[in-house]
Design an enzyme around this catalytic site. Structure first.
Site, short mmCIF file in Angstrom:
data_model
loop_
_atom_site.label_atom_id
_atom_site.label_comp_id
_atom_site.label_asym_id
_atom_site.label_seq_id
_atom_site.Cartn_x
_atom_site.Cartn_y
_atom_site.Cartn_z
N TYR A 54 9.59 -2.51 8.11
CA TYR A 54 8.74 -2.11 7.07
C TYR A 54 9.43 -2.54 5.79
CZ TYR A 54 5.59 0.96 4.64
OH TYR A 54 4.65 1.39 3.91
N ARG B 269 -3.00 -3.22 -4.00
CA ARG B 269 -1.95 -2.80 -4.57
C ARG B 269 -0.82 -2.51 -3.23
NH1 ARG B 269 1.71 0.92 -5.14
NH2 ARG B 269 0.85 2.23 -3.35
N LYS C 202 2.86 0.08 9.38
CA LYS C 202 3.09 1.58 9.32
C LYS C 202 2.59 2.28 10.82
CE LYS C 202 3.07 3.16 5.05
NZ LYS C 202 3.89 4.43 4.42
N GLU D 294 -4.11 3.33 2.61
CA GLU D 294 -2.86 2.66 2.32
C GLU D 294 -2.65 1.61 1.19
OE1 GLU D 294 1.15 2.72 2.64
OE2 GLU D 294 -0.09 3.96 3.73
N ASP E 273 -1.06 8.06 2.18
CA ASP E 273 0.40 8.02 2.12
C ASP E 273 0.88 8.06 0.62
OD1 ASP E 273 2.57 8.44 3.67
OD2 ASP E 273 2.98 6.22 3.57
N ASP E 274 0.32 7.13 -0.08
CA ASP E 274 0.69 6.81 -1.36
C ASP E 274 0.73 7.91 -2.27
OD1 ASP E 274 1.42 3.81 -0.90
OD2 ASP E 274 -0.71 3.84 -0.80
N ASN F 187 8.89 0.32 -4.65
CA ASN F 187 9.36 -0.63 -3.47
C ASN F 187 8.80 -2.05 -3.89
OD1 ASN F 187 10.86 0.73 -1.47
ND2 ASN F 187 8.95 1.88 -1.12
N ASN G 115 11.96 7.83 1.96
CA ASN G 115 11.00 6.66 2.44
C ASN G 115 9.98 7.56 3.14
OD1 ASN G 115 9.86 5.12 4.45
ND2 ASN G 115 11.77 3.76 4.35
#
Length: 647
Positions: free
Chosen positions: A195, A248, A266, A338, A361-362, A503, A547
């Site tokens: 990841y 993105r 993921k 995602e 998740d973002d 990240n 994370n």
């Protein structure tokens, strides 16, 4: 297709391994077999899956069962120089169409190439005899643990992280259980490989390193056929889908179709950290084009070569996709959005959260893990969340998602209205501090954060004006927490909390070394990407990694074991609190605000239990009755990578 009659012959070929009729028709052994119906010319008509038991049962029927052995079937030379042309391939010219027939059984050579069942050198002597593996493997039998040791030795030989990533992906395609055992037992070392940050580079070069497809690709060319595409996926009992449109990817921008590395990565963590079965996970990329000129001009790019679709065309494809998912997999399949761009991420979440089990998740996962870190940090700096002032650099989906969850938690703790708790949180975007005078020009998701204050254009000036106790970076812009910014934070805070979350590593707002050095060792620091321990003035500082992998695997497991049909904000708060509870005094003594990843499966079980409990409390759970011990239940539901014994 011709019908099968008494003159039809069913031939079974065990991956080229010859044996006698009595050997292949043993009643005590049941093996899946693929046989072919053949026509009067000896040509196969269609593949049909049957079992040995079924074949034996039909011996007395009009259909004849013919078992090939070395004596009854002798290769015949053909013009092309090969052996008998069973499928008519050699006799056809290059212009003729042929059918890609497959006649095999789940044993022997084919078994070694099935990643779900392959054990490599770990097949026992009995298994090698029972499944026709004798001679296909070297004589040594190696146990699972030694295989892990060997693979880690091999992976460590690569100095380039992308090479390690490719080695891991090759292993996943070759031996699934060995891949997950390796990942689980070496999670701290391998997480940055499978990841962030390495997966970012993998996505950038995905077209070049692309080998075997993983997951489903749905493009604009597939409109009207999305349900049909979902049915092409071999696994039918899907519990988690991670989907991206690649616009993105991390802090790297629009990578189009090559963003597939993110859903694949993921979902490997859903299995390794959350215990979701690999067969229940489905990575999907929605390809609507890309605005990345470099990708469009790259001869190895694997996606549509057109500008990114927007508006009605985009919305129609996404709506067809979401409808097809629900129709094919049911109400309880979790769809995780995602790395969608801001303008789509918020709209998709708002549109489908009332009709589907969806999670971004973002927006939500990042918010939950950051809130957990802040709850932990309070034990080092004192006070409650309501006593602190927060300043964000970055007002996109991550920044506003974190801000909203913090405001919700403060509201829950103080019973204050959400509109009031938001006033403790300030955001800075590319145009400066978000203030009320900018209200008319702001995107809808930024408007709740427009407070009364004079305009401030520069970030450093905003830090000095707001005097926050907590500084959070979600901008995707590297090196924006400058020495002056960190020194300013340190001037009005004894222990400033600084979270550089962007990240990959190159996009981090500052490094751990910079944060500790510029704050003279006083900061409480965590980052989105991992950093090595830092030595300053004779003391070693170990920074935490904020994370999302702490949250989403356990969160997804909690939704699955409870049979939740919707995601509620209170579930996210429950996940944050559960993670914060896993930080011990020993961790605090080392300056950590997150627990180490070494115990991540137990952490995920606790998060799953809290999320499931909240689902039952809110009446959103469908798996009844509620288990008495949800932690034990969560652990019992987790996938184990241990090899199974074969008959």
């Amino acid at each position: 297709m011709m019908s099968l009659n008494s003159s039809s012959v069913v031939k079974s070929s065990i991956s080229g391994v010859s044996r006698t009729q009595s050997q292949s028709l043993r009643l005590s052994v049941r093996r899946p077999m693929v046989v072919a119906m053949v026509n009067s010319n000896g040509r196969p008509e269609r593949s049909v899956g049957v079992s040995v038991d079924g074949a034996v049962k039909d011996v007395n029927a009009p259909v004849a069962v013919e078992v090939a052995d070395s004596e009854s079937t002798k290769p015949t030379a053909v013009v092309g120089g090969g052996v008998e042309d069973v499928y008519g391939e050699d006799s056809a010219t290059e212009d003729h169409f042929i059918t890609p027939w497959s006649v095999s059984v789940a044993s022997g050579y084919s078994l070694l190439r099935d990643p779900h069942h392959n054990k490599g050198l770990a097949f026992t002597e009995k298994e090698r005899d029972a499944h026709y593996l004798r001679g296909l493997l070297p004589p040594v039998v190696v146990n699972h643990d030694l295989q892990v040791k060997k693979m880690m030795h091999n992976i460590r030989q690569y100095e380039v992280p992308l090479q390690r990533y490719q080695a891991m992906m090759d292993l996943q395609e070759r031996n699934e259980r060995l891949f997950y055992k390796l990942l689980i037992e070496n999670i701290e070392e391998l997480l940055p490989i499978v990841y962030t940050p390495t997966v970012g580079e993998a996505c950038q070069k995905y077209g070049t390193i692309f080998k075997n497809p993983q997951g489903l690709y749905i493009s604009l060319k597939d409109k009207g056929k999305v349900l049909e595409i979902l049915k092409n996926w071999p696994q039918k009992k899907i519990q988690v889908i991670v989907v991206t449109d690649g616009e993105r990817i991390l802090g790297l921008g629009d990578l189009g179709c090559q963003g597939m590395g993110i859903p694949v990565g993921k979902l490997s963590l859903y299995t390794a950290l959350g215990g979701i079965r690999p067969s229940a996970c489905l990575p999907i990329t929605i390809d609507v084009g890309t605005n990345n000129e470099k990708m469009l001009n790259d001869e190895f790019y694997i996606g549509l070569r057109q500008k990114r679709a927007t508006g009605k065309e985009y919305a129609e494809l996404m709506n067809e996709f979401m409808s097809a998912v629900k129709q094919n997999y049911g109400e309880k399949v979790l769809v995780q959005f995602e790395d969608f761009a801001n303008h789509n991420a918020f709209d998709l979440l708002a549109k489908y959260r009332t009709t589907h089990l969806v999670f971004n998740d973002d927006i939500q996962g990042t918010a939950s893990v950051v809130l957990a870190g802040l709850i932990s940090a309070l034990k080092l700096v004192g006070g409650s969340l309501a006593d602190h002032k927060f300043l964000f650099l970055g007002a996109g989906e991550a920044g506003t998602g974190i801000a909203e969850l913090i405001a919700l938690e403060i509201s829950k703790q103080t019973n204050a209205p959400l509109e009031e708790t938001r006033k403790k949180i300030w955001l800075v975007d590319s145009k400066g501090l978000i203030v009320r005078s900018r209200l008319d020009s702001l995107q809808h998701f930024k408007k709740p954060w427009a407070h009364d204050h004079e305009p401030v254009n520069k970030f450093l000036d905003a830090v000095k004006a707001i005097k926050p106790t907590v500084l959070i970076g979600s901008s995707g812009a590297g090196q924006t927490f400058t020495k002056e910014v960190v020194e300013a934070m340190s001037s009005f805070n004894e222990k400033p909390i600084i979270l550089a979350l962007s990240n990959p590593t190159s996009q981090s707002e500052c490094t751990a070394e910079q944060a500790y050095t510029w704050s003279e060792g006083r900061t409480i620091f965590a980052s989105g990407s991992p950093f090595a321990p830092v030595e300053y003035n004779g003391k070693v500082y170990v920074s935490g990694q904020s994370n999302n992998a702490y949250i989403f695997p356990g969160f997804g497991l909690g939704l699955i074991i409870s049979g939740a049909i919707r995601v509620h904000d209170e579930m996210l708060l429950a996940a944050s609190e559960a993670l914060a509870e896993q930080v011990t005094q020993e961790h605090f003594d080392n300056g950590l605000i997150y627990p180490p990843f070494t115990n991540i499966r137990k952490i995920s079980a606790h998060i799953a239990a809290k999320v499931a409990a909240k689902a039952y409390e809110l009446g959103l759970a469908s798996r009844l009755p509620k288990p008495e011990n949800l932690v034990a239940h969560a652990e019992s539901c987790m996938y184990s990578p241990k090899y199974r014994n074969y008959r």
